[in-house]
Design a protein around this motif. Structure first.
Motif, short mmCIF file in Angstrom:
data_model
loop_
_atom_site.label_atom_id
_atom_site.label_comp_id
_atom_site.label_asym_id
_atom_site.label_seq_id
_atom_site.Cartn_x
_atom_site.Cartn_y
_atom_site.Cartn_z
N LEU A 95 0.81 -1.23 0.00
CA LEU A 95 0.00 0.00 0.00
C LEU A 95 0.84 1.28 0.00
N ARG A 96 2.12 1.16 0.31
CA ARG A 96 3.00 2.35 0.30
C ARG A 96 3.65 2.60 -1.06
N VAL A 97 3.44 1.70 -2.00
CA VAL A 97 4.06 1.85 -3.33
C VAL A 97 3.46 3.04 -4.06
N THR A 98 4.34 3.93 -4.52
CA THR A 98 3.88 5.08 -5.31
C THR A 98 4.44 5.06 -6.73
N SER A 99 5.49 4.26 -6.95
CA SER A 99 6.04 4.15 -8.30
C SER A 99 6.79 2.83 -8.44
N VAL A 100 7.02 2.46 -9.70
CA VAL A 100 7.77 1.24 -10.00
C VAL A 100 8.82 1.60 -11.03
N ARG A 101 10.07 1.34 -10.68
CA ARG A 101 11.19 1.58 -11.60
C ARG A 101 11.57 0.25 -12.25
N ILE A 102 11.85 0.32 -13.52
CA ILE A 102 12.19 -0.88 -14.29
C ILE A 102 13.59 -0.74 -14.85
N THR A 103 14.35 -1.79 -14.72
CA THR A 103 15.64 -1.87 -15.41
C THR A 103 15.58 -3.12 -16.29
N THR A 104 15.79 -2.93 -17.58
CA THR A 104 15.86 -4.08 -18.48
C THR A 104 17.31 -4.50 -18.61
N GLU A 105 17.51 -5.81 -18.74
CA GLU A 105 18.86 -6.36 -18.88
C GLU A 105 19.76 -5.92 -17.72
N TRP A 106 19.27 -6.08 -16.49
CA TRP A 106 20.02 -5.72 -15.28
C TRP A 106 21.24 -6.64 -15.16
N ARG A 113 22.68 -11.24 -17.26
CA ARG A 113 21.70 -10.17 -17.41
C ARG A 113 20.30 -10.70 -17.09
N LEU A 114 19.75 -10.19 -15.99
CA LEU A 114 18.38 -10.48 -15.62
C LEU A 114 17.48 -9.66 -16.54
N ASP A 115 16.46 -10.29 -17.12
CA ASP A 115 15.64 -9.60 -18.13
C ASP A 115 15.00 -8.32 -17.60
N LEU A 116 14.38 -8.40 -16.44
CA LEU A 116 13.74 -7.22 -15.85
C LEU A 116 13.97 -7.17 -14.36
N LEU A 117 14.26 -5.99 -13.87
CA LEU A 117 14.33 -5.76 -12.43
C LEU A 117 13.28 -4.70 -12.12
N LEU A 118 12.35 -5.05 -11.23
CA LEU A 118 11.28 -4.14 -10.83
C LEU A 118 11.56 -3.69 -9.40
N GLU A 119 11.68 -2.38 -9.23
CA GLU A 119 11.87 -1.81 -7.89
C GLU A 119 10.57 -1.08 -7.52
N TYR A 120 9.89 -1.61 -6.53
CA TYR A 120 8.66 -0.98 -6.02
C TYR A 120 9.09 0.03 -4.97
N VAL A 121 8.72 1.31 -5.19
CA VAL A 121 9.29 2.43 -4.45
C VAL A 121 8.18 3.23 -3.76
N ASP A 122 8.52 3.81 -2.58
CA ASP A 122 7.56 4.68 -1.88
C ASP A 122 7.75 6.13 -2.31
N GLU A 123 6.96 7.03 -1.73
CA GLU A 123 6.98 8.44 -2.15
C GLU A 123 8.30 9.13 -1.86
N LYS A 124 9.11 8.60 -0.93
CA LYS A 124 10.42 9.19 -0.61
C LYS A 124 11.54 8.61 -1.46
#
Length: 172
Positions: A95-106, A113-124
């Motif tokens: 419920l604190r997630v405000t954005s999701v950052r994606i890195t392709t080919e991490w 190389r991991l195909d996708l890295l999803l970072e679930y991020v809060d407002e800070k």
């Protein structure tokens, strides 16, 4: 001059024609419900393109204007369809997630190389949890591939909850 009365289907078509229409309508409805855009992507895209499309949809800052909805819906789907992940992710602050950052080919330190890295991020800007996604469309797993990804994620995201999903069209 009076209004024209609309005729019902039974006044225009025979019983056989109505039954044929209803059968056709059911077949069309089933075809629409059975259509899977991801099966189409599997035939058209290779692994890298698939990751790019999926990454675009999940990235909350992309131009699709859907924000975090696709990433949260996908996360919800994973939780609902994977009991092991559901119990693991139960404590995640979704419920604190405000954005999701994606890195392709991490990239890892072992040049994997991991195909996708999803970072679930809060407002800070704090990373709340991380999901690694490895797509295998028309290829097999390399030796120790997932193990190496797990080590790399654990090294980079020491205190952050994390998981890796290995995605294939056939569910292997």
């Amino acid at each position: 001059m009076g209004r024209r009365r609309e005729k019902s289907l039974s006044e225009v078509l025979s019983t056989d024609e109505i039954e044929q229409y209803e059968r056709s309508k059911k077949r069309l409805s089933k075809a629409v419900n059975d259509f899977n855009i991801f099966e189409f992507f599997e035939k058209v895209f290779k692994e890298v393109e698939w990751s790019t499309v999926f990454g675009f949809l999940l990235n909350s800052s992309e131009t699709h204007k859907l924000g975090i909805k696709p990433a949260l819906l996908w996360l919800q789907y994973l939780i609902e369809h994977n009991a092991e992940f559901k119990s693991y992710a139960a404590s995640w602050p979704v419920l604190r997630v405000t954005s999701v950052r994606i890195t392709t080919e991490w990239s890892t330190d072992k040049r994997r190389r991991l195909d996708l890295l999803l970072e679930y991020v809060d407002e800070k800007g704090n990373i709340l949890f991380v999901i690694g996604l490895e797509n295998k469309v028309n290829s097999g797993e390399q030796q120790d591939q997932i193990k190496d990804y797990q080590k790399a994620l654990s090294k980079v995201f020491r205190q952050t909850p994390k998981v890796i999903f290995y995605c294939t069209p056939d569910g292997r």
